[in-house]
Motif scaffolding. Structure first.
Motif, short mmCIF file in Angstrom:
data_model
loop_
_atom_site.label_atom_id
_atom_site.label_comp_id
_atom_site.label_asym_id
_atom_site.label_seq_id
_atom_site.Cartn_x
_atom_site.Cartn_y
_atom_site.Cartn_z
N ILE A 50 0.86 -1.17 0.00
CA ILE A 50 0.00 0.00 0.00
C ILE A 50 0.90 1.22 0.00
O ILE A 50 1.81 1.35 0.83
N ILE A 51 0.64 2.11 -0.95
CA ILE A 51 1.42 3.34 -1.11
C ILE A 51 0.47 4.51 -0.89
O ILE A 51 -0.57 4.60 -1.53
N ASP A 52 0.82 5.38 0.04
CA ASP A 52 0.01 6.56 0.31
C ASP A 52 0.39 7.66 -0.67
O ASP A 52 1.55 8.10 -0.70
N GLN A 53 -0.58 8.10 -1.46
CA GLN A 53 -0.36 9.17 -2.42
C GLN A 53 0.15 10.42 -1.70
O GLN A 53 -0.37 10.79 -0.65
N GLY A 54 1.20 11.05 -2.23
CA GLY A 54 1.73 12.28 -1.65
C GLY A 54 2.65 12.08 -0.46
O GLY A 54 3.09 13.04 0.16
N ALA A 55 2.96 10.83 -0.12
CA ALA A 55 3.86 10.53 1.02
C ALA A 55 5.06 9.73 0.53
O ALA A 55 4.98 9.03 -0.49
N ASP A 56 6.17 9.84 1.25
CA ASP A 56 7.33 9.01 0.94
C ASP A 56 6.99 7.56 1.23
O ASP A 56 6.31 7.25 2.21
N PHE A 57 7.46 6.65 0.37
CA PHE A 57 7.23 5.22 0.54
C PHE A 57 8.58 4.52 0.59
O PHE A 57 9.47 4.80 -0.20
N SER A 58 8.72 3.58 1.52
CA SER A 58 9.93 2.77 1.62
C SER A 58 9.60 1.46 2.31
O SER A 58 8.84 1.45 3.30
N THR A 59 10.13 0.39 1.79
CA THR A 59 10.02 -0.90 2.46
C THR A 59 11.30 -1.69 2.19
O THR A 59 11.93 -1.53 1.14
N SER A 60 11.70 -2.50 3.15
CA SER A 60 12.94 -3.28 3.03
C SER A 60 12.65 -4.70 2.59
O SER A 60 11.63 -5.29 2.96
N LEU A 61 13.59 -5.26 1.84
CA LEU A 61 13.54 -6.65 1.42
C LEU A 61 14.84 -7.30 1.87
O LEU A 61 15.91 -6.69 1.78
#
Length: 112
Positions: free
Chosen positions: A8-19
């Motif tokens: 889930i990506i919030d429009q207008g916000a920074d997105f980051s997730t680790s793998l």
């Protein structure tokens, strides 16, 4: 086939997730010399990518950790809705592996 994970990506916000990339025995893969790429598209057959992830490898490549990121400028430009995405890893020997794939849901921004 890579792992399946919906994001889930919030429009207008920074997105980051680790793998974390692991070998079959559960130990971390040394990512020295590897490159990675990932994209979001409206449909699998879409001619153009909606967005491309910035891939950031951990300072210590022996941890097997990398992050996929989108800046708030990028997420702001994505229309709310459902998309598909994947992330691929390429070794120094030019072998490409899909790490993860799934549905990316972009939620609409209220505060502007």
């Amino acid at each position: 086939m890579g792992a399946r994970a919906n994001i889930i990506i919030d429009q207008g916000a920074d997105f980051s997730t680790s793998l974390t990339v692991k070998k079959d025995d559960g130990t971390a893969t040394n990512l020295t010399g590897y490159t990675a790429a990932g994209q979001i598209r409206k449909h699998y057959a879409s001619a153009n990518a909606t967005a491309a992830f910035t891939i950031v490898f951990d300072v210590d490549p022996t941890t097997g950790i990398l992050a996929i990121e989108l800046s708030k400028t990028v997420t702001n430009a994505i229309e709310a809705g459902r998309y598909v995405y994947d992330v691929e890893l390429t070794s120094s020997g030019d072998k490409t592996t899909r790490l993860v794939e799934g549905i990316a849901t972009v939620t609409p921004q209220v505060t502007k």
